[in-house]
Write a protein that holds these residues in place. Structure first.
Motif, PDB file in Angstrom:
ATOM      1  N   LYS A 243       0.829  -1.205   0.000  1.00  0.00           N
ATOM      2  CA  LYS A 243       0.000   0.000   0.000  1.00  0.00           C
ATOM      3  C   LYS A 243       0.870   1.264   0.000  1.00  0.00           C
ATOM      4  CE  LYS A 243      -3.956  -0.119   2.146  1.00  0.00           C
ATOM      5  NZ  LYS A 243      -4.999  -0.177   3.183  1.00  0.00           N
ATOM      6  N   ALA A 244       1.974   1.205   0.740  1.00  0.00           N
ATOM      7  CA  ALA A 244       2.845   2.373   0.834  1.00  0.00           C
ATOM      8  C   ALA A 244       3.583   2.653  -0.467  1.00  0.00           C
ATOM      9  CB  ALA A 244       3.850   2.181   1.966  1.00  0.00           C
ATOM     10  N   PHE A 245       3.906   1.607  -1.213  1.00  0.00           N
ATOM     11  CA  PHE A 245       4.702   1.775  -2.423  1.00  0.00           C
ATOM     12  C   PHE A 245       3.884   1.745  -3.704  1.00  0.00           C
ATOM     13  CE2 PHE A 245       8.141   1.111   0.484  1.00  0.00           C
ATOM     14  CZ  PHE A 245       9.147   1.902  -0.044  1.00  0.00           C
ATOM     15  N   GLY A 246       2.584   1.908  -3.568  1.00  0.00           N
ATOM     16  CA  GLY A 246       1.763   2.151  -4.742  1.00  0.00           C
ATOM     17  C   GLY A 246       1.529   0.969  -5.643  1.00  0.00           C
ATOM     18  N   THR A 247       1.459  -0.236  -5.095  1.00  0.00           N
ATOM     19  CA  THR A 247       1.063  -1.376  -5.923  1.00  0.00           C
ATOM     20  C   THR A 247      -0.316  -1.081  -6.510  1.00  0.00           C
ATOM     21  OG1 THR A 247       2.346  -2.943  -4.597  1.00  0.00           O
ATOM     22  CG2 THR A 247       0.534  -3.852  -5.902  1.00  0.00           C
ATOM     23  N   PRO A 248      -0.503  -1.252  -7.828  1.00  0.00           N
ATOM     24  CA  PRO A 248      -1.781  -0.894  -8.463  1.00  0.00           C
ATOM     25  C   PRO A 248      -2.971  -1.573  -7.803  1.00  0.00           C
ATOM     26  CG  PRO A 248      -0.123  -1.388 -10.118  1.00  0.00           C
ATOM     27  CD  PRO A 248       0.480  -1.766  -8.800  1.00  0.00           C
ATOM     28  N   GLN A 249      -4.127  -0.880  -7.831  1.00  0.00           N
ATOM     29  CA  GLN A 249      -5.320  -1.363  -7.150  1.00  0.00           C
ATOM     30  C   GLN A 249      -5.727  -2.756  -7.613  1.00  0.00           C
ATOM     31  OE1 GLN A 249      -6.806  -0.021  -4.558  1.00  0.00           O
ATOM     32  NE2 GLN A 249      -8.268  -1.720  -4.455  1.00  0.00           N
ATOM     33  N   GLU A 250      -5.636  -3.004  -8.927  1.00  0.00           N
ATOM     34  CA  GLU A 250      -6.033  -4.330  -9.414  1.00  0.00           C
ATOM     35  C   GLU A 250      -5.130  -5.423  -8.862  1.00  0.00           C
ATOM     36  OE1 GLU A 250      -3.544  -2.365 -12.719  1.00  0.00           O
ATOM     37  OE2 GLU A 250      -5.115  -1.797 -11.283  1.00  0.00           O
ATOM     38  N   LYS A 251      -3.842  -5.096  -8.683  1.00  0.00           N
ATOM     39  CA  LYS A 251      -2.918  -6.058  -8.100  1.00  0.00           C
ATOM     40  C   LYS A 251      -3.204  -6.254  -6.616  1.00  0.00           C
ATOM     41  CE  LYS A 251      -0.031  -7.597 -11.238  1.00  0.00           C
ATOM     42  NZ  LYS A 251       0.099  -9.054 -11.498  1.00  0.00           N
ATOM     43  N   LEU A 252      -3.562  -5.165  -5.931  1.00  0.00           N
ATOM     44  CA  LEU A 252      -3.911  -5.274  -4.516  1.00  0.00           C
ATOM     45  C   LEU A 252      -5.112  -6.200  -4.323  1.00  0.00           C
ATOM     46  CD1 LEU A 252      -3.541  -1.580  -3.229  1.00  0.00           C
ATOM     47  CD2 LEU A 252      -2.045  -3.522  -2.738  1.00  0.00           C
ATOM     48  N   GLU A 253      -6.100  -6.026  -5.188  1.00  0.00           N
ATOM     49  CA  GLU A 253      -7.282  -6.890  -5.098  1.00  0.00           C
ATOM     50  C   GLU A 253      -6.918  -8.343  -5.375  1.00  0.00           C
ATOM     51  OE1 GLU A 253     -10.029  -5.158  -7.835  1.00  0.00           O
ATOM     52  OE2 GLU A 253     -10.319  -3.332  -6.632  1.00  0.00           O
ATOM     53  N   GLU A 254      -6.052  -8.547  -6.329  1.00  0.00           N
ATOM     54  CA  GLU A 254      -5.592  -9.904  -6.675  1.00  0.00           C
ATOM     55  C   GLU A 254      -4.835 -10.523  -5.494  1.00  0.00           C
ATOM     56  OE1 GLU A 254      -2.042 -11.590  -9.463  1.00  0.00           O
ATOM     57  OE2 GLU A 254      -3.421 -10.150 -10.406  1.00  0.00           O
ATOM     58  N   ILE A 255      -3.960  -9.735  -4.875  1.00  0.00           N
ATOM     59  CA  ILE A 255      -3.187 -10.224  -3.733  1.00  0.00           C
ATOM     60  C   ILE A 255      -4.098 -10.531  -2.552  1.00  0.00           C
ATOM     61  CG2 ILE A 255      -1.480  -9.545  -1.993  1.00  0.00           C
ATOM     62  CD1 ILE A 255      -0.164  -7.834  -4.242  1.00  0.00           C
ATOM     63  N   HIS A 256      -5.036  -9.634  -2.282  1.00  0.00           N
ATOM     64  CA  HIS A 256      -5.938  -9.815  -1.143  1.00  0.00           C
ATOM     65  C   HIS A 256      -6.756 -11.094  -1.298  1.00  0.00           C
ATOM     66  CE1 HIS A 256      -8.961  -9.002   1.925  1.00  0.00           C
ATOM     67  NE2 HIS A 256      -8.170  -8.033   2.390  1.00  0.00           N
ATOM     68  N   GLU A 257      -7.318 -11.278  -2.481  1.00  0.00           N
ATOM     69  CA  GLU A 257      -8.140 -12.464  -2.714  1.00  0.00           C
ATOM     70  C   GLU A 257      -7.278 -13.728  -2.694  1.00  0.00           C
ATOM     71  OE1 GLU A 257     -10.294 -15.649  -4.405  1.00  0.00           O
ATOM     72  OE2 GLU A 257      -8.552 -14.769  -5.404  1.00  0.00           O
ATOM     73  N   GLY A 258      -6.088 -13.631  -3.306  1.00  0.00           N
ATOM     74  CA  GLY A 258      -5.212 -14.793  -3.358  1.00  0.00           C
ATOM     75  C   GLY A 258      -4.667 -15.192  -2.004  1.00  0.00           C
TER      76      GLY A 258
END
Length: 328
Positions: A243-258
């Motif tokens: 979150k601090a280093f600006g990982t794109p939102q779509e990647k954040l959602e992918e990581i969270h779900e995964g």
């Protein structure tokens, strides 16, 4: 609006310094603030006076990293505290009106005496550092000081000193405002408080190999002991870095779900983080490398900044001397 802030030259800066202060400084600079940013070498001496072997070198390192992170000497004044003697003169004069008991009651004074008990810091310099800090700010008659929420109380004594001086003599100083910035709460790579003494920081001046070596062993959600164990991103230090280093939102959602479904492992998550951090840090690495090959540029920035800072500081001190009826 004029702002002032500084950092101690204790060595290379880390990513916590970048996200916690430097990015905010750059943002304020770009908004047109009249900005003064300095190397607080006298402040370093308040706790590190016993070893000054790298002080001059660390001063230039700090300025180089200021520049690499976006502090522009055409828009901001970058200088070295000890090169502007008006800081010391104002600290001396302000110390005449600051009660000893007020300094002894400052929370960080007691905290640091405990935290740094292996060092002999029962010194006048350490006790009086808040007065020097006030002088750093007031000598430029700053309108505001950018700080995080956990540092806001540090500015209160500066405001108190300014108010008392103005009441005793004449109104010379503004009472600077606290410019709060939202600072990402980043822990060190081992999950503890980020600290050079713990060896858990990621320096700004690093490279891809060192960055990978720091990221891959990072602490993650303790519940994920095996690859197929589901996790909770909000409990994971790596998630905070994403979150601090600006990982794109779509990647954040992918990581969270995964992560919550155990579809991806922690290694996969860290590889994505590595790319996000490289994207943010690579331009800084390039600028640092460029400045290392042109050391005179850093020296020139310091020399020019010192002159600009001293001109402003001297104007303030003329008003201070007049207000205190000192012989001139």
């Amino acid at each position: 609006m004029r702002i002032v802030s500084g950092m101690r030259p204790t060595g290379k800066l880390h990513v916590g310094n970048l996200l916690g202060a430097l990015e905010n400084w750059v943002n304020l600079q770009e908004k047109g603030m009249e900005s003064f940013f300095f190397v607080a070498d006298w402040h370093m001496l308040t706790t590190g006076y016993e070893d000054v072997s790298n002080l001059a070198e660390n001063t230039e390192t700090l300025v180089r990293e200021f520049l690499a992170c976006g502090i522009d000497p055409k828009k901001s004044v970058i200088f070295v505290q000890s090169n502007v003697k008006e800081h010391a003169e104002l600290q001396l004069l302000l110390s005449m009106i600051v009660p000893l008991g007020r300094l002894e009651r400052i929370p960080t004074y007691k905290e640091q005496l405990k935290e740094l008990k292996e060092r002999n810091i029962y010194t006048l310099g350490f006790l009086a550092y808040p007065v020097l800090q006030a002088a750093d700010i007031l000598v430029y008659n700053a309108d505001g000081v950018p700080v995080g929420e956990d540092q806001a109380f540090h500015l209160e004594i500066t405001r108190e000193i300014a108010h008392k001086f103005n009441s005793l003599y004449s109104r010379v100083f503004k009472e600077p405002k606290t410019l709060l910035s939202k600072v990402p709460k980043l822990l060190g790579t081992d999950g503890r408080k980020m600290s050079k003494s713990y060896g858990n920081v990621i320096n700004i001046d690093t490279n891809e190999k060192e960055l990978k070596n720091a990221i891959m062993p990072m602490m993650t959600d303790p519940a994920r002991k095996r690859r197929n164990d589901p996790g909770t991103p909000e409990k994971c230090n790596v998630w905070a870095y994403h979150k601090a280093f600006g990982t794109p939102q779509e990647k954040l959602e992918e990581i969270h779900e995964g992560c919550t479904s155990a579809k991806i492992g922690c290694v996969d998550c860290k590889k994505i983080l590595l790319e996000s951090m490289k994207k943010k840090l690579s331009p800084i690495w390039e600028k640092i490398d460029e400045l290392k090959t042109h050391p005179q540029l850093v020296k020139d920035v310091i020399e020019q900044g010192n002159k600009k800072a001293q001109a402003v500081a001297n104007e303030t001190m003329e008003r201070v001397r007049e207000a205190m009826n000192l012989y001139r």
